[in-house]
Design a protein around this motif. Structure first.
Motif, PDB file in Angstrom:
ATOM      1  N   TYR A 162      29.424  10.585  -2.009  1.00  0.00           N
ATOM      2  CA  TYR A 162      29.302  10.569  -0.603  1.00  0.00           C
ATOM      3  C   TYR A 162      28.629   9.092  -0.334  1.00  0.00           C
ATOM      4  N   ALA A 163      29.204   8.541   0.624  1.00  0.00           N
ATOM      5  CA  ALA A 163      28.828   7.376   1.391  1.00  0.00           C
ATOM      6  C   ALA A 163      29.211   7.296   2.690  1.00  0.00           C
ATOM      7  N   ALA A 164      28.285   6.957   3.412  1.00  0.00           N
ATOM      8  CA  ALA A 164      28.512   6.728   5.076  1.00  0.00           C
ATOM      9  C   ALA A 164      29.589   5.773   5.216  1.00  0.00           C
ATOM     10  N   SER A 165      30.721   6.343   6.111  1.00  0.00           N
ATOM     11  CA  SER A 165      31.806   5.418   6.401  1.00  0.00           C
ATOM     12  C   SER A 165      31.360   4.991   7.842  1.00  0.00           C
ATOM     13  N   TYR A 166      32.268   3.857   8.067  1.00  0.00           N
ATOM     14  CA  TYR A 166      31.945   3.439   9.769  1.00  0.00           C
ATOM     15  C   TYR A 166      33.241   2.314   9.886  1.00  0.00           C
ATOM     16  N   ARG A 167      33.180   2.138  11.265  1.00  0.00           N
ATOM     17  CA  ARG A 167      34.308   1.481  11.680  1.00  0.00           C
ATOM     18  C   ARG A 167      34.091  -0.065  11.888  1.00  0.00           C
ATOM     19  N   ASP A 182      27.058  17.717   9.855  1.00  0.00           N
ATOM     20  CA  ASP A 182      27.189  17.398   8.540  1.00  0.00           C
ATOM     21  C   ASP A 182      26.024  17.031   7.921  1.00  0.00           C
ATOM     22  N   LYS A 183      25.661  17.899   6.696  1.00  0.00           N
ATOM     23  CA  LYS A 183      24.445  17.850   6.118  1.00  0.00           C
ATOM     24  C   LYS A 183      24.272  16.729   4.856  1.00  0.00           C
ATOM     25  N   ARG A 184      25.375  16.122   4.674  1.00  0.00           N
ATOM     26  CA  ARG A 184      25.602  15.450   3.401  1.00  0.00           C
ATOM     27  C   ARG A 184      24.353  14.177   3.451  1.00  0.00           C
ATOM     28  N   SER A 185      23.923  13.441   4.461  1.00  0.00           N
ATOM     29  CA  SER A 185      23.184  12.586   4.428  1.00  0.00           C
ATOM     30  C   SER A 185      21.845  13.115   4.347  1.00  0.00           C
ATOM     31  N   ILE A 186      21.435  14.390   4.693  1.00  0.00           N
ATOM     32  CA  ILE A 186      20.126  15.026   4.212  1.00  0.00           C
ATOM     33  C   ILE A 186      20.163  15.319   2.712  1.00  0.00           C
ATOM     34  N   GLU A 187      21.316  15.930   2.367  1.00  0.00           N
ATOM     35  CA  GLU A 187      21.397  16.270   1.073  1.00  0.00           C
ATOM     36  C   GLU A 187      21.103  15.005  -0.066  1.00  0.00           C
ATOM     37  N   GLU A 202      14.991  24.075   4.094  1.00  0.00           N
ATOM     38  CA  GLU A 202      15.650  25.292   4.082  1.00  0.00           C
ATOM     39  C   GLU A 202      17.161  24.946   4.069  1.00  0.00           C
ATOM     40  N   LEU A 203      17.690  23.963   4.880  1.00  0.00           N
ATOM     41  CA  LEU A 203      19.142  23.521   4.855  1.00  0.00           C
ATOM     42  C   LEU A 203      19.502  23.198   3.616  1.00  0.00           C
ATOM     43  N   THR A 204      18.840  22.759   2.772  1.00  0.00           N
ATOM     44  CA  THR A 204      19.229  22.405   1.294  1.00  0.00           C
ATOM     45  C   THR A 204      19.047  23.057   0.005  1.00  0.00           C
ATOM     46  N   GLY A 205      18.501  24.262   0.614  1.00  0.00           N
ATOM     47  CA  GLY A 205      18.145  25.585  -0.461  1.00  0.00           C
ATOM     48  C   GLY A 205      16.785  25.491  -1.156  1.00  0.00           C
ATOM     49  N   ARG A 206      16.040  24.630  -0.561  1.00  0.00           N
ATOM     50  CA  ARG A 206      14.800  24.662  -1.400  1.00  0.00           C
ATOM     51  C   ARG A 206      13.728  25.425  -0.613  1.00  0.00           C
ATOM     52  N   GLU A 207      14.051  26.655  -0.882  1.00  0.00           N
ATOM     53  CA  GLU A 207      13.086  27.894  -0.283  1.00  0.00           C
ATOM     54  C   GLU A 207      11.580  27.705  -0.745  1.00  0.00           C
ATOM     55  N   ASP A 208      11.144  27.615  -1.891  1.00  0.00           N
ATOM     56  CA  ASP A 208       9.917  27.728  -2.275  1.00  0.00           C
ATOM     57  C   ASP A 208       9.357  26.334  -1.525  1.00  0.00           C
ATOM     58  N   GLU A 209       9.976  25.240  -1.444  1.00  0.00           N
ATOM     59  CA  GLU A 209       9.230  24.069  -0.675  1.00  0.00           C
ATOM     60  C   GLU A 209       9.244  24.397   0.756  1.00  0.00           C
ATOM     61  N   ALA A 261      17.393  11.414  11.120  1.00  0.00           N
ATOM     62  CA  ALA A 261      18.157  12.069  10.312  1.00  0.00           C
ATOM     63  C   ALA A 261      18.583  13.250  10.784  1.00  0.00           C
ATOM     64  N   TRP A 262      17.461  14.007  11.418  1.00  0.00           N
ATOM     65  CA  TRP A 262      17.807  15.423  12.064  1.00  0.00           C
ATOM     66  C   TRP A 262      18.701  15.408  13.182  1.00  0.00           C
ATOM     67  N   ASN A 263      18.515  14.344  13.889  1.00  0.00           N
ATOM     68  CA  ASN A 263      19.459  14.088  15.089  1.00  0.00           C
ATOM     69  C   ASN A 263      20.873  13.984  14.585  1.00  0.00           C
ATOM     70  N   ASP A 264      20.951  13.196  13.597  1.00  0.00           N
ATOM     71  CA  ASP A 264      22.330  13.072  13.026  1.00  0.00           C
ATOM     72  C   ASP A 264      23.070  14.519  12.667  1.00  0.00           C
ATOM     73  N   TYR A 265      22.091  15.366  11.866  1.00  0.00           N
ATOM     74  CA  TYR A 265      22.709  16.513  11.456  1.00  0.00           C
ATOM     75  C   TYR A 265      23.027  17.521  12.626  1.00  0.00           C
ATOM     76  N   MET A 266      22.054  17.552  13.760  1.00  0.00           N
ATOM     77  CA  MET A 266      22.416  18.352  14.684  1.00  0.00           C
ATOM     78  C   MET A 266      23.653  18.003  15.573  1.00  0.00           C
ATOM     79  N   TYR A 267      23.893  16.852  15.656  1.00  0.00           N
ATOM     80  CA  TYR A 267      25.053  16.417  16.522  1.00  0.00           C
ATOM     81  C   TYR A 267      26.452  16.277  15.843  1.00  0.00           C
ATOM     82  N   THR A 268      26.322  16.245  14.386  1.00  0.00           N
ATOM     83  CA  THR A 268      27.539  16.235  13.586  1.00  0.00           C
ATOM     84  C   THR A 268      27.766  17.551  12.828  1.00  0.00           C
TER      85      THR A 268
END
Length: 752
Positions: free
Chosen positions: A163-168, A403-408, A496-503, A394-401
Motif C-alpha cells: 500500500y502506498a498513496a497514489s496521486y496525479r 478506503d481504510k488502508r491509510s488508517i491501517e 474498531e475499524l481495524t479489529g483492535r477490539e480490546d483497545e 485521516a478520518w475524513n479521508d476514510y469517510m469520504y472514500t
C-alpha cells in the motif's frame, strides 16, 4: 419508404450500442485516482493514449503512477430509481487487446456478491513495477446486468509497496487575458480575470535587436495599473526584457524565492517552470498593439473538474462567496499537496483540514487529500492542536472514500498523535513540562522540536490585531483538550475499524472519563460557558466554539453556549471560522450560519470579494496580518460549509453508502446545488416560502439518503414523490422523511 426503412434498420442496429453505453459503470478510479490513464508532456495533456506507448517512451510523459502493488478500484453505477448493486466482476489484463476481450489474464475477481463499488481491493498476485495494466468492471444491480465498463489503463510506479498513496501529476493550462488596456503610449495593462500560480509567455515584435522593455507581474492593481508596492507578501515582480529583431516569443519565468523553495517547501515539479501567483501583467516601453493571443499564462494546477460542483441561490452575496472559495480550491491545489500559501509553500495540518474538506465538496477528488494526510504524518508541524488534527484528517479521508488502508497502515503514528502521553494527573493534557522535549516523545510524533499551543493565528501577543479573542493560555487549555478528546474519539473508531477490539474498549472508557473531566474542570455552570483553561476565569469565543464543534457540549448546555457564541460574532481567524461554522450548523442554527456566511463587514468572506480577491486571503483583511498573502485555502471554508451544512449533504457511512441530506437553508428562497461524492453527484433544488418547502433531489445509484427538512412553521403535510406520507419530528424539530433510494425524488412540506 425505402429511406425510412433503412433508417429504421440502422436505428435497430445502433440502439443496443447506445443502450449499452448508458448501461455500464462509469467514472472509474484506480487507487482513488480518476483518469489514471491520462498522459501529459511538460504538464500539458498529450494526444497519445497509454496503450500506444512502448515502455521506454514513458520517460517523456507525466502520469499518475500507481504506487500500490495491490491497488483498489471504484466506479459509479448507471443512474436509476432505487438501484443497488448486487454483484460485480473485475478483470485486469496486461494488454489492451486482452482487455477488450475481458480475459482477466492478470486477475479475474469472479462474480462477487457485494454492494461494494468503492475501495474494492485487487485480489491477484502483486502487480509489477513500471508496467501498464488495463481493467474494467461490470455489475449486476436491481436494474439488471450492466455492460462492461470502458477500459481504464494505468501504469505502476518504479517502486511499489503493498500500500502506498497514489496521486496525479502537476499539470498546466494555457490561458489568455480577459482584458488588455492601453494605459498610455508606452504602457499596456493586462488582466487575466483571476489569479493563479503561473508563468508567462509574450509574443512581441521589434524592428531592431537590443530594444529594452519591462514586464511586471503581480496580484494587485490600483487605478488600472499594477501595484508596485503591495501589502505583506502579496506578489509583485518586474523584469527587463531585451527584444530581438522580428517577431519572437519571450518566456517570463518568476524568480525563485528563498523562503518558499527551502527544505520544508513543496517545490514545482522539475518538468515545469517556476511559478508565482499572478493576475495582472504590465508591459512598459512597448509601443505596438498587443493582441490577446500574444499573451499566454501557463497556469499550474492539479487536475480539477470545475463542473463537478455547483451552487447558486437567491442571495448574491452567498453566490459570490461560494465562487471565490470554489475557485480558491482549484488554484491553490496546484502543488499536488495542500500548502499554506505562496509565502512558504509548506504543508500545515490546519490548512490541510480545510483544503481537504473543500476539495471533496468541489471535485470528486480524494488522492490529493490522502497524499497530504500521509505527508503530514511524516512531516508534522509545531502547534499542539494541529498535531491532534492528524486524526480528523485521516478520518475524513476514510469517510469520504470508504478506503481504510491509510488508517491501517498508519494506525500506530495516529495513535501517538492523540498525545495521550502528555496526560497529567487531572486527566487533561498539557505541553508545559519537559515531556514534550524528550527524545522518546519527539520520535513518537515524528517531530524534532517543541510543540506549542496555538488556539488561533495570529495570536494577540504576536500582532496588534490578533485573532484569538484575547484567549488566556494556561497549562491546561480548553481548545487543546477539546482537540485531544476528538482525537481519542476517532482513534477509538479506528481501533474498531481495524479489529483492535480490546483497545477500542479501553479508548471508550478514556473518552467517557475525559468528557466528564473536561466539563467538570472547564465548564462554568453559573455562566453557562467554557473558560479558557483550568487556571483562568477568562471566557472567549474559542473556548466555546471548539468544544461545541468537537462534541463536548451536552444537549442541555448547547443553548447557553450558542447564545454566548452568537454574542461574540466572528472574532476569530479565517482558520478558526471553519470550526465556528461546524459548531453553528452542528447545533442546528442555520439562521446564524447564513448570517455569518453573508455578512459584509471587514471580518467577512465578502470583504475579500469586495476588494477584488479571486483567491481567499490568509486573513480577513490586510490589517489583520502584517505579512499575509492572498492565496490561502484555509480562508475558503464556505467551499465545504455550504455543501455540507447549508445544502446538507454529508456521509453517514464511509464511502457514502448512506448519506444525509439535511438542508439548513434558513431565509433563502431558492437553492440549486450539485455536490460531488465518490458514488456520483447529488443534485439538489430547493424552493421555500412561509407556506411550503419544496425540494427535488437526484441521488446516485447504490446509496441511500436519510432526508430531513427544516420546519419554519408548523408542518401539516408532507408529500414524497407526490404521495402524502406520515412524518415525525427530530429532537431539533426537523421533519423526518426517512431513507430514500437512488433516483429523482421530490419533497413538499406544507406549513399551517
Amino acid at each position: 419508404m425505402k429511406t425510412s426503412l433503412r433508417l429504421l434498420i440502422v436505428s435497430i442496429i445502433l440502439l443496443p450500442l447506445f443502450a449499452s453505453a448508458e448501461n455500464r459503470p462509469t467514472r472509474l478510479m484506480t487507487d482513488l485516482v480518476s483518469d489514471a490513464g491520462a498522459l501529459y508532456q511538460n504538464g500539458y495533456r498529450a494526444t497519445r493514449a497509454m496503450q500506444e506507448l512502448r515502455s521506454e517512451e514513458f520517460e517523456q510523459y507525466q502520469y499518475a503512477a500507481i504506487r500500490s502493488s495491490q491497488p483498489t478500484f471504484g466506479w459509479v453505477l448507471p443512474e436509476g430509481e432505487n438501484v443497488t448493486q448486487q454483484s460485480y466482476e473485475i478483470v485486469v489484463d496486461e494488454s489492451y487487446e486482452d482487455a477488450l476481450a475481458h480475459r482477466g489474464g492478470v486477475w479475474y475477481s469472479g462474480r462477487v456478491r457485494s454492494a461494494q463499488s468503492v475501495a474494492v481491493e485487487y485480489g491477484g498476485e502483486p502487480l509489477k513495477a513500471d508496467k501498464t495494466y488495463y481493467w474494467s468492471v461490470r455489475t449486476k444491480s436491481s436494474a439488471g446486468q450492466s455492460e462492461w465498463s470502458a477500459i481504464e489503463p494505468f501504469r505502476t510506479a518504479s517502486e511499489l509497496k503493498p500500500y502506498a498513496a497514489s496521486y496525479r501529476p502537476q499539470i498546466r493550462e494555457r490561458e489568455h487575458p480577459e482584458r488588455i488596456n492601453r494605459v498610455d503610449e508606452r504602457t499596456t495593462f493586462i488582466d487575466f480575470g483571476r489569479a493563479s500560480f503561473a508563468s508567462l509567455e509574450l509574443t512581441l515584435e521589434s524592428e531592431r535587436d537590443g530594444e529594452t522593455i519591462y514586464v511586471a507581474i503581480g496580484e494587485d492593481a490600483i487605478d488600472g495599473r499594477i501595484n508596485t508596492k503591495p501589502h505583506g507578501t502579496v506578489r509583485y515582480y518586474r523584469y527587463e526584457v531585451v527584444l530581438r529583431r522580428g517577431r519572437h516569443t519571450y518566456p517570463i519565468i518568476p524568480e525563485h524565492d528563498k523562503r518558499n523553495t527551502g527544505p520544508q517547501a513543496i517545490l514545482v515539479a522539475d518538468y515545469l517552470d517556476e511559478v508565482a501567483p499572478m493576475r495582472y501583467c504590465q508591459i512598459e516601453g512597448y509601443t505596438r498593439t498587443i493582441e490577446r493571443e500574444d499573451v499566454v499564462r501557463h497556469t499550474m494546477i492539479y487536475p480539477f473538474d470545475y463542473e463537478a460542483a455547483h451552487f447558486s441561490s437567491d442571495n448574491q452575496t452567498l453566490n459570490a462567496v461560494w465562487e471565490l472559495c470554489k475557485y480558491t480550491i482549484k488554484a491553490t491545489s496546484a502543488f499536488g499537496i495542500y500548502v499554506d500559501g505562496d509565502r512558504e509553500r509548506i504543508p500545515y495540518e490546519a490548512d490541510a483540514i480545510i483544503n481537504q474538506l473543500s476539495h471533496y465538496t468541489t471535485d470528486r477528488e480524494y488522492a490529493m487529500g490522502r497524499r497530504s494526510s500521509e505527508y503530514l504524518l511524516e512531516h508534522p508541524t509545531w502547534p499542539t492542536e494541529w498535531i491532534l488534527q492528524a486524526l480528523i484528517i485521516a478520518w475524513n479521508d476514510y469517510m469520504y472514500t470508504g478506503d481504510k488502508r491509510s488508517i491501517e497502515a498508519n494506525y500506530e503514528i495516529l495513535k501517538a498523535r492523540t498525545l495521550r502521553s502528555l496526560r497529567r494527573d487531572n486527566g487533561l493534557i498539557s505541553t508545559t513540562d519537559d515531556r514534550v522535549k524528550s527524545d522518546e516523545f519527539r520520535r513518537s510524533i515524528r517531530f524534532d522540536g517543541d510543540i506549542r499551543d496555538i488556539v488561533d493565528w495570529p495570536r494577540c501577543g504576536d500582532w496588534p490585531h490578533g485573532e484569538d479573542d484575547n484567549y488566556h493560555l494556561t497549562a491546561y487549555n480548553t481548545v487543546v483538550n477539546a482537540f485531544h478528546y476528538q482525537a481519542l474519539l476517532l482513534l477509538r473508531q479506528m481501533a474498531e475499524l481495524t479489529g483492535r477490539e480490546d483497545e477500542a474498549e479501553q479508548l471508550r472508557r478514556e473518552c467517557e472519563s475525559l468528557y466528564a473531566t473536561f466539563n467538570r474542570l472547564l465548564f462554568d455552570t453559573e455562566r453557562g460557558v467554557y473558560r479558557d483553561g483550568v487556571e483562568s476565569d477568562h471566557v472567549s469565543l474559542h473556548a466555546n466554539l471548539f468544544p461545541l464543534a468537537l462534541g463536548l457540549v451536552g444537549e442541555q448546555e448547547q443553548g447557553r453556549v450558542m447564545e454566548y457564541i452568537r454574542s461574540r460574532g466572528l472574532v476569530c481567524s479565517v482558520y478558526a471560522a471553519q470550526f465556528l461554522m461546524d459548531a453553528i450548523y452542528g447545533a442546528g442554527d442555520g439562521d446564524y450560519g447564513l448570517q455569518m456566511l453573508t455578512k459584509q463587514d471587514e471580518r467577512s468572506w465578502y470583504n475579500m470579494v469586495r476588494h477584488g480577491a479571486t483567491i481567499t486571503y490568509e486573513a480577513w483583511d490586510d490589517k489583520f496580518k502584517n505579512n499575509q498573502d492572498w492565496n490561502h485555502a484555509w480562508g475558503a471554508a464556505p467551499a465545504n460549509v455550504i455543501p455540507r451544512y447549508l445544502v446538507g449533504v454529508r456521509p453517514l457511512e464511509a464511502g457514502f453508502g448512506r448519506m444525509t441530506i439535511s438542508p439548513q437553508t434558513s431565509a433563502l428562497a431558492r437553492v440549486e446545488a450539485l455536490v460531488p461524492t465518490i458514488r456520483g453527484g447529488v443534485d439538489v433544488e430547493i424552493d421555500s416560502s412561509a407556506k411550503a418547502y419544496r425540494m427535488r433531489v437526484e441521488i446516485p445509484s447504490n446509496t441511500v439518503a436519510v432526508v430531513d427538512l427544516p420546519a419554519s412553521g408548523k408542518p401539516v403535510e408532507l408529500k414524497i414523490d407526490g404521495k402524502r406520507v406520515r412524518f415525525g419530528l427530530t429532537k431539533q424539530g426537523r421533519v423526518e422523511c426517512g431513507e430514500i433510494g437512488s433516483g429523482e425524488h421530490t419533497f413538499e412540506l406544507v406549513f399551517e
